[in-house]
Structures are given as C-alpha cells and as structure tokens.
Motif scaffolding. Sequence first.
Motif, PDB file in Angstrom:
ATOM      1  N   PHE B  91      15.343  14.195 -13.447  1.00 28.01           N
ATOM      2  CA  PHE B  91      14.572  12.959 -13.641  1.00 28.01           C
ATOM      3  C   PHE B  91      15.176  11.808 -12.829  1.00 28.01           C
ATOM      4  CE2 PHE B  91      12.461  15.073 -17.232  1.00 28.01           C
ATOM      5  CZ  PHE B  91      11.153  14.739 -16.907  1.00 28.01           C
ATOM      6  N   GLY B  92      16.475  11.870 -12.597  1.00 29.37           N
ATOM      7  CA  GLY B  92      17.074  10.897 -11.683  1.00 29.37           C
ATOM      8  C   GLY B  92      16.439  10.998 -10.300  1.00 29.37           C
ATOM      9  N   GLU B  93      16.204  12.221  -9.843  1.00 31.30           N
ATOM     10  CA  GLU B  93      15.555  12.413  -8.539  1.00 31.30           C
ATOM     11  C   GLU B  93      14.113  11.913  -8.556  1.00 31.30           C
ATOM     12  OE1 GLU B  93      15.926  16.435  -7.083  1.00 31.30           O
ATOM     13  OE2 GLU B  93      17.978  16.587  -7.869  1.00 31.30           O
ATOM     14  N   VAL B  94      13.424  12.181  -9.664  1.00 28.90           N
ATOM     15  CA  VAL B  94      12.039  11.704  -9.794  1.00 28.90           C
ATOM     16  C   VAL B  94      11.991  10.181  -9.676  1.00 28.90           C
ATOM     17  CG1 VAL B  94      10.133  11.456 -11.442  1.00 28.90           C
ATOM     18  CG2 VAL B  94      11.276  13.673 -11.157  1.00 28.90           C
ATOM     19  N   LEU B  95      12.963   9.518 -10.308  1.00 22.35           N
ATOM     20  CA  LEU B  95      13.014   8.063 -10.256  1.00 22.35           C
ATOM     21  C   LEU B  95      13.277   7.592  -8.833  1.00 22.35           C
ATOM     22  CD1 LEU B  95      15.033   7.348 -13.533  1.00 22.35           C
ATOM     23  CD2 LEU B  95      12.626   6.852 -13.119  1.00 22.35           C
ATOM     24  N   ASP B  96      14.143   8.271  -8.160  1.00 16.40           N
ATOM     25  CA  ASP B  96      14.492   7.869  -6.806  1.00 16.40           C
ATOM     26  C   ASP B  96      13.310   8.057  -5.849  1.00 16.40           C
ATOM     27  OD1 ASP B  96      16.491   6.954  -4.945  1.00 16.40           O
ATOM     28  OD2 ASP B  96      16.337   8.959  -4.053  1.00 16.40           O
ATOM     29  N   GLU B  97      12.565   9.118  -6.033  1.00 17.05           N
ATOM     30  CA  GLU B  97      11.428   9.398  -5.144  1.00 17.05           C
ATOM     31  C   GLU B  97      10.300   8.401  -5.375  1.00 17.05           C
ATOM     32  OE1 GLU B  97       7.750  11.553  -3.769  1.00 17.05           O
ATOM     33  OE2 GLU B  97       8.244  10.910  -5.788  1.00 17.05           O
ATOM     34  N   GLY B  98       9.991   8.103  -6.627  1.00 20.23           N
ATOM     35  CA  GLY B  98       9.120   6.970  -6.932  1.00 20.23           C
ATOM     36  C   GLY B  98       7.622   7.218  -6.994  1.00 20.23           C
ATOM     37  N   SER B  99       7.143   8.409  -6.606  1.00 22.57           N
ATOM     38  CA  SER B  99       5.709   8.692  -6.718  1.00 22.57           C
ATOM     39  C   SER B  99       5.203   8.513  -8.135  1.00 22.57           C
ATOM     40  CB  SER B  99       5.400  10.142  -6.317  1.00 22.57           C
ATOM     41  OG  SER B  99       5.513  10.325  -4.953  1.00 22.57           O
ATOM     42  N   TYR B 100       6.083   8.769  -9.109  1.00 19.29           N
ATOM     43  CA  TYR B 100       5.663   8.730 -10.508  1.00 19.29           C
ATOM     44  C   TYR B 100       5.117   7.361 -10.892  1.00 19.29           C
ATOM     45  CZ  TYR B 100       9.333   5.731 -12.240  1.00 19.29           C
ATOM     46  OH  TYR B 100      10.109   4.634 -12.480  1.00 19.29           O
ATOM     47  N   LEU B 101       5.452   6.315 -10.133  1.00 24.62           N
ATOM     48  CA  LEU B 101       4.946   4.975 -10.443  1.00 24.62           C
ATOM     49  C   LEU B 101       3.466   4.831 -10.113  1.00 24.62           C
ATOM     50  CD1 LEU B 101       8.015   3.006  -9.083  1.00 24.62           C
ATOM     51  CD2 LEU B 101       7.227   2.984 -11.470  1.00 24.62           C
ATOM     52  N   ASP B 102       2.910   5.783  -9.370  1.00 16.76           N
ATOM     53  CA  ASP B 102       1.496   5.768  -8.980  1.00 16.76           C
ATOM     54  C   ASP B 102       1.090   4.377  -8.483  1.00 16.76           C
ATOM     55  OD1 ASP B 102      -1.054   6.727  -8.501  1.00 16.76           O
ATOM     56  OD2 ASP B 102      -1.728   6.502 -10.571  1.00 16.76           O
ATOM     57  N   ALA B 103       1.898   3.806  -7.603  1.00 19.53           N
ATOM     58  CA  ALA B 103       1.618   2.452  -7.095  1.00 19.53           C
ATOM     59  C   ALA B 103       0.375   2.475  -6.207  1.00 19.53           C
ATOM     60  CB  ALA B 103       2.827   1.924  -6.327  1.00 19.53           C
ATOM     61  N   ARG B 104      -0.538   1.576  -6.485  1.00 16.43           N
ATOM     62  CA  ARG B 104      -1.801   1.504  -5.738  1.00 16.43           C
ATOM     63  C   ARG B 104      -2.057   0.058  -5.347  1.00 16.43           C
ATOM     64  NH1 ARG B 104      -6.074   5.494  -8.290  1.00 16.43           N
ATOM     65  NH2 ARG B 104      -4.727   7.240  -8.829  1.00 16.43           N
ATOM     66  N   ILE B 105      -2.396  -0.149  -4.127  1.00 13.38           N
ATOM     67  CA  ILE B 105      -2.718  -1.500  -3.648  1.00 13.38           C
ATOM     68  C   ILE B 105      -4.091  -1.473  -2.990  1.00 13.38           C
ATOM     69  CG2 ILE B 105      -2.058  -3.347  -2.046  1.00 13.38           C
ATOM     70  CD1 ILE B 105       0.854  -2.426  -2.365  1.00 13.38           C
ATOM     71  N   ASP B 106      -5.015  -2.225  -3.543  1.00 15.63           N
ATOM     72  CA  ASP B 106      -6.299  -2.444  -2.877  1.00 15.63           C
ATOM     73  C   ASP B 106      -6.309  -3.874  -2.380  1.00 15.63           C
ATOM     74  OD1 ASP B 106      -7.257   0.099  -3.482  1.00 15.63           O
ATOM     75  OD2 ASP B 106      -8.215  -0.546  -5.346  1.00 15.63           O
ATOM     76  N   HIS B 107      -6.341  -4.032  -1.059  1.00 16.29           N
ATOM     77  CA  HIS B 107      -6.432  -5.389  -0.528  1.00 16.29           C
ATOM     78  C   HIS B 107      -7.835  -5.945  -0.759  1.00 16.29           C
ATOM     79  CE1 HIS B 107      -2.876  -3.868   1.781  1.00 16.29           C
ATOM     80  NE2 HIS B 107      -2.449  -5.075   1.426  1.00 16.29           N
ATOM     81  N   ALA B 108      -7.946  -7.256  -0.736  1.00 12.47           N
ATOM     82  CA  ALA B 108      -9.272  -7.875  -0.873  1.00 12.47           C
ATOM     83  C   ALA B 108     -10.159  -7.354   0.257  1.00 12.47           C
ATOM     84  CB  ALA B 108      -9.143  -9.393  -0.800  1.00 12.47           C
ATOM     85  N   ASP B 109     -11.428  -7.108  -0.079  1.00  7.20           N
ATOM     86  CA  ASP B 109     -12.341  -6.540   0.915  1.00  7.20           C
ATOM     87  C   ASP B 109     -13.741  -7.124   0.703  1.00  7.20           C
ATOM     88  OD1 ASP B 109     -13.952  -5.079   2.560  1.00  7.20           O
ATOM     89  OD2 ASP B 109     -13.360  -3.105   1.789  1.00  7.20           O
ATOM     90  N   PRO B 110     -14.110  -8.085   1.546  1.00  6.36           N
ATOM     91  CA  PRO B 110     -15.424  -8.722   1.375  1.00  6.36           C
ATOM     92  C   PRO B 110     -16.578  -7.749   1.625  1.00  6.36           C
ATOM     93  CG  PRO B 110     -14.334  -9.522   3.363  1.00  6.36           C
ATOM     94  CD  PRO B 110     -13.333  -8.673   2.650  1.00  6.36           C
ATOM     95  N   ALA B 111     -16.302  -6.639   2.310  1.00  6.55           N
ATOM     96  CA  ALA B 111     -17.374  -5.693   2.651  1.00  6.55           C
ATOM     97  C   ALA B 111     -17.425  -4.495   1.702  1.00  6.55           C
ATOM     98  CB  ALA B 111     -17.166  -5.190   4.088  1.00  6.55           C
TER      99      ALA B 111
END
Lengths: 501, 501
Positions: B91-111
Amino acid sequence: MTIEEPMTLTSTTPAPTSTDKLNSILAQAADAAVIWAETTPQERAAVLLSVADHLDSAADELIEVAREETHLSEARLKGELKRTTFQLRLFGEVLDEGSYLDARIDHADPAWGMGPRPEIRRTLEPLGPVLVFSASNFPFAFSVAGGDTASALAAGCPVIVKAHSGHPRLSERTGDIMAAALAHAGAPAGLFDVIFGTQAGRDALLDPRVKASSFTGSIPGGRALFDLANSRPDPIPFYGELGSVNPTFVTRAAAQKRSGQIVTDFVNSYTLGAGQFCTKPGILFVPAESDIAGSLATASHPAAAMLLNERIQSGYVEALQTLSGHQEVEPLVLEPAAYENPPTPTLLHTTAAHVLAEPEKLLAECFGPAALVVTYEDESELLQIARIIDGQLTSTVHGEDDDDIAPQLVRSLARKSGRILWNQWPTGVSVTHAQQHGGPYPATTSVTSTSVGTASIFRFLRPVAYQGLPQHLLPGQLQDTNPLRIPRRVDGRLQNPDNKV
Amino acid sequence: MTIEEPMTLTSTTPAPTSTDKLNSILAQAADAAVIWAETTPQERAAVLLSVADHLDSAADELIEVAREETHLSEARLKGELKRTTFQLRLFGEVLDEGSYLDARIDHADPAWGMGPRPEIRRTLEPLGPVLVFSASNFPFAFSVAGGDTASALAAGCPVIVKAHSGHPRLSERTGDIMAAALAHAGAPAGLFDVIFGTQAGRDALLDPRVKASSFTGSIPGGRALFDLANSRPDPIPFYGELGSVNPTFVTRAAAQKRSGQIVTDFVNSYTLGAGQFCTKPGILFVPAESDIAGSLATASHPAAAMLLNERIQSGYVEALQTLSGHQEVEPLVLEPAAYENPPTPTLLHTTAAHVLAEPEKLLAECFGPAALVVTYEDESELLQIARIIDGQLTSTVHGEDDDDIAPQLVRSLARKSGRILWNQWPTGVSVTHAQQHGGPYPATTSVTSTSVGTASIFRFLRPVAYQGLPQHLLPGQLQDTNPLRIPRRVDGRLQNPDNKV
C-alpha cells in the motif's frame, strides 16, 4: 397553463403495471442481461448513439408532452433534452476509450514479496438488471432516458425505469421511442422497459432478478426504498440521491467587494426552475454588517411559477410554513402569494447563532422557490456551521483569494460535500469526466458514487478476477493482444496502447 | 495443544472496552481524521512502512501468542505475518504511484456539447474513521494490522479495530506494537486503536463519528452488523465479507486426463488450515463415471487438527451434522472422530440432481475440514448448477482448453463469483493489483468492492469535485503543477507524468 389542460385530459395516462406484466419484464431483463453483458463496448456505444438520435428526432413532440406534464418552460426542457442526448453520446465515448473497464493484469511472479504470485487478471463487469426510479424535476435528464439509464446501459446492464407519477405520459412516450431505437440498433429484447405505479416499483425492487437500483428524489422516499433494498434476502446496491440544502458562504471580504453581484446571482440561482433543483442554494450565509440581506429584501424577483405537480406544490407550502413559522425566522421577501399556487419566491432570515442552536430545524430542505438568508457576526461561525452540517451535494464559498478563512472553510466543507464551488453557483451540474453529484448521507445513500458524469458508470459494475484462464476463455479486455486497445494496469503499471488516452 | 494451555492461563485477556473509553477513542479518531486526511500519500506510506518494520521485528513474540490463541501452525502464522507486512508495504507503493486518487481535471470549455462547461477538478478523499471487525481465521492478515487496516490507513482514514474474541491477547499486543510504530513515525494521536467486546463493537458501529466499517466472518454475524449499519440515521458503507462454498467443477475431459492429480490437490485444498478459509472448495462436482469420488474415499488425508476456537468447533460440528444427516447425503470419508475435537477431515457425497432439487440445504457452507463431493451424469447439469448458485467469492473449473462446455460455464460462473480459477485451487488469495476477493451477496455485502488487493483502498475513499477554486485552495493532486507527479485524467484523457506508470 389553462390552455394545456384540455390536451392533458384527452391523452391517456398509462395504467399501473400489473404483476403479470412486471414479471414478464423482469424475466426478459434477466435474459437480456446475459446477451448485453457479452456485447463489446463499441456495440453498446452504437446502441446509445441510436437512442440519442431517435430522441433528438422526436424532440418537438417530447418537449410538448413534457411542458404539459411538468409546467417547465420550453427553453428549460429543450436544454434538458440536449443534455440527455449529449449524455448518451458521452457514454459512447467512455465505452470507446475503455478505461472504465479497469482492466488489470498481474503476470505470474515467483519472486512476489509474500510468496509466488499466480497470474491474475481483473476487470469490471455489469451487475445485471438495474431498476431506475426516475425524478420529478428532470423529466428527461434524470428520467427514462437520463443519466442512470445511460450509465447502466453503457455498463452492460438492462434497465427497468419506474416512471415518475409527475410525468407518466412523457415517460411512456420516451420509453416507446427508446424501444424503437434499441430495436433499430439490434439491442436484445427486454433490454429496456418502463413500469408504472408505486406497487410495481416496490415489487421490482424486491425481485431477485434486479441487481441494483438508483433513485433521485426526497429524503423520506429515498430512505424508504433504501431500507427496502437492504431488507432483501440478497441486499443490492441502492444509489439514492436524496436531499441537500447546499449551503453558500459569503466571506466578509467578498461581501465588501461584490455584494451587488452576489445579490443578483443568488436570486437567479435560488429561483432557477422555480427552485426545484437538488442543488438549489437553500441557505446563504452573509456578514451581518453587509448590505446583502437588505438588498435581497428589495431585489427584483421573478414572477410566480407553477411547480412541477400538486404534490410538490403542497409539500413546498408545508415546508415553507414550518420554516417561516419558526420563532427565530423573519421574512425578508414574503408576498401574500408565497403560499399560493403558483407560489412567489420567498426569502427568510435568521442568524448564524440561531442556526447553530437549532440546526435540524433551520437547515431543513425546502424544495421550491425559497431560501434562508443567515447573517453571521463573526467568520468563525462559518467554521462552526461547516462542522455541524449534514452531508451535502454541494457547498459554495464566495471569497477572495487571500481570505484567511478560505483554506480551513474549504477543507471543512469538503469533508461534508460532494462538490465545492468557489465564486460560482451550484444550480448548474455539467455532465463531464470530473463531475461529482453525490455526497455523504442524506445527500445520497452511497457516499462513494456519483449520479452525474462519466464516473457514474461505476455504480453498475463489479470486479471479477480470472486466475490462470486460457486466452480464449478471458474477456477481450484481459487478453494478451488487448483487442480493445484500451488502457490497462499491467503488473501494477498503467499501459496506454496507441497513446489513445 | 495441552502444553500451551498453562501459558494462556497466565496471560491476561483484555477487558471489554468501557463506554467511556470507547467514547474517548472515537473522539480522538475524529480529530485524527482531519489531520491524517491532510497528510501527503508519501507521508502515509512512510507510516505504513514503519508499522511493517515494527511488526517484523516483533515476529517471534507475535507468532508465539498467535499459536497459543488460534491453534494454527507456526509455519502458517509466519507466512501470514509475512503477508501482512508485505501488504502494508504494498500500500506504500500504491500511495507513491498515486493513480488511486483518481485525479480528474476538466478545464472550462465553452464549446462543450451540452453547453459551456465550467472548470471542475475531482479526486478521491478519505471517508473518515473506519471500524474494522477482524476475522477469526486470519489473526494477522485480516485482523488488527491486516488488509482492512492497511487499506483504510493508506486511504487517509483512522482505524478502530474490534478485536476478534478468538485472539484477544494477540490483538492487544499487535495493537500495542502498531501504536508504538505509529508514534515513532509521527502519526497523529488517535489514528489507530483496538477495542474489545461485542457491545463496544456494536456501539462503535452506531456512532456518528464512524464513517465506514468492514467485516470478515459468518453470514449471520455479518448480516446483523450490515443491518445495524443501515439502521443508522446516517447509514454508512458496510463492507462485509461473509460466506462462500466456492464450487469447483471438474469437466469430463479433465477427469479423464487428470483424476489422480485432482484428487490429491483437492484434499490438500479443502483441508488446508483445517478447512478454515473463506475460499475453501466446499463443493466438488465430478463426473459420475470417473474414479474421482471413489479415489477420494480412500485418499490419504491429514490428521485431525484443532480448529481456531471452541465456537468454531461447535459451529462446524453442527453444520456437519446437518449436512451429513441429509437423507440424500452419504459419507465418503467419515471417521468416528469427525465430530470430535479435534475433528478429522470429512468428505460427503450426493448427486447433482439432488443439489438441483435442494440447493439451499446442500450448498450450505460448512466452515472447517469438510467438503461435499457431487457426482453429475451430464455436463449440462453443471450449467444448471451455475445458474442457481448464490454469490461466491470464488468458482473454479478444472477443464481442458478445448472443452466445449468451458466458455459457457466460465461466463455463467463469472456472473456469480468474484474470482474464477482454471485448473488451480482457490484457497490461496495473493495480495496483488488484480486480486478480487469479493462477490455478490452472500459472499459479501458490497458487490462492487474487494477486501484483498490494492483495489481494496477504494472502499474507504469518496469523490469530491472542486469547481473554480484557486490553485492554493485545491488538494495537491489537482493543482496545475501536479506536485505529486501522479497519473491524472485531464479533459477525459489519461496523462502520465514522468512515464511513472
């Protein structure tokens, strides 16, 4: 509204689904589940596109029926239908991209730290038939062809929609169009159906062929169904999106700088769609010394608008009477017609000290065009409020970037809320990859999920691992050649074929 | 076993946790939740490593106490402790890799297709204090410092372990060592504690400061706690891993080719750890015409071995008496000492036709060194069985690659099971990225999750979206500069900084 009533009378409201009919629908759904689960993501995407196209083609007719049944404006309904078909197509893209399958391959490893590791491959697979309880306030986007249906079909699950009693004819007609689109696209029989009546909904929820359920509606209604789902001999996931007051906090600095804009925008947000959004900002915290409360008292408000249906109208009046009758609540905007049908928008006022003293009574949701304005003496009261509030779909802060209170307030609200907004208003809920429409109870019955956005597909999937299977017995997404060309986690590391993602 | 009893008597069993003490533990956990949630994944990884190191250093002492309390062999316990500390480090490795955070960024998109999209960023955040009900049969790996604890701490949640009554002194000692390791690593006070007694466990489960719970144990026990968790004014996720008979199917072709090997391996698997694994193959389906049933009747079996504790012994004897007393069940291996303490291994026999006639009675779990051998006349009976079985942790097929029945059998079993094995045995459950230890009810109360493997961390995380926040108010994983250097989904596309993943 009067011109619409004759049309309503000439059309036939669908009869409650009989026990025999429900049984047949469930049997067909169980059969369809096996076939649909074995389709490729691309095949399911094509079916979703077909549904979107058919619905778009029938837009004029559908919007007309929706207007009659819900009293929502044509512009609002057009926007909602656009959202609905966009959503279906977006899930097509999710299927094509394939990350949602969470495919993982661990090769055999004799040197694995805890002892030799066998080969294990894991992916997400559909749960089976899903029962969707549709919402009153979104006759398209959270109803027959809405987000729950789109995400469940995309996941590979058949869908049975329990139509909302507020728009039965629209539900039936949407269902007919969907059925035609599905048949046209070659989907299996029984993949999708619409049922009517409270008893049919309850019976379906208790049927062992139903493997998951979703719901959008009130706290009492959602809790009753949640309890029912958990009472089954085999409990199933129940994804209920229930209630939220969506607290909005205006810091001292923001009030000093932008009170006029905040007043205008707040009125627009809390009265949007006659206040019938799960994300309506129902509570606005403003500094006592600012002119915001005073300006709201005299702010221009939209005219009275009919609520969705009689039940919501009467429930709204009851909740408003309770709140406005509280001894520590005073009117800010309260016309005589506030309790009439249609109701004029209402703003009430109390203080943060009173909210802290009686949070259950003063932080109650009032579904309709009303909100509570709360004046605070000290910003520290905002932190106290953030600590005691229930789970929320959204919490909003209007602040300045250098506000001292902001970091702590945002972190504190994040522990209670599905979405945090900064200098924006919560009523819009865009369908995107990063959207989160959920939150701790009572915002939802499933704190780990979302009912809006592409991540909502995960509600209807479950993991299955395969240990030592020959290639031809593995699902495509787990085969060595990666025939779907999707991102996979191989021996713990993400791999992106074709740099597709 | 007699030589151990004096040692047991001289040691003190921990007293049930008092109401006051529990209240203090819960208050501390709630405070720790705020601090722990704000640590970086790397900081939490360092704490997990410290715990692993301290446990490894205390191995001799811990294994000695575990032997006294559980009757498990030194070799088995050594392996289990190794698994436990490996898991913490993984689990230390899982924390280091970081995918588990499922980080998602949608930038503003007028279209954006449904109308202008605001900027939204979403990540997973910890749920808060987790109550872990530990297991009888894995005093290390599913207990105080086991997988539930490791994954919850990794997720950023404080942990309160309800010690199993079968190994209270080991639980206390493991807890003390963990507490020392946590303090040494600078973890916040109250991050972790152990409680004792049924009442304390129930009280904790109902306490609003507890935000999720996990459990490994029996169907009745798990269902009672599941119901209790759902009865709360604010229901919480309850991850119960309950029961499974783990059906194992031998095809005609496999029986013809490898009956000797199958007989030997099956005996090893069902008697491993005296049959006290959730994944014990409790039912073996073999062709009636093969010599497997006959060979099993005369196969060499291990000697009687003491079960974990008196309660399991008596429960086992009761379940075995019920099953062996069934009129359509006959003994295959049944020594006089089968019902004694310690019990000798037992094999019973019936036919597939009888199982299909009375599945509830004949497919009941018998936790201990017993299994039911079922002979079938026709392979189509296997497909019928696969259709009627309850949810399973595992299902196993022994077949040949060109078996005609295999594709349909595997797909059918996958709809009911968390893990499918091919020509292997289910008793081993490796901790890996692709492992799945779960399944539909009654295998678990949460079909969408796993309690083993790196994906088990998702049980203790919930999504939070941030709309329009300035950089300094965002969690690190969502900031533009990606300070954690983790994989993120940006505008719907996976991005891998540093090709780290």
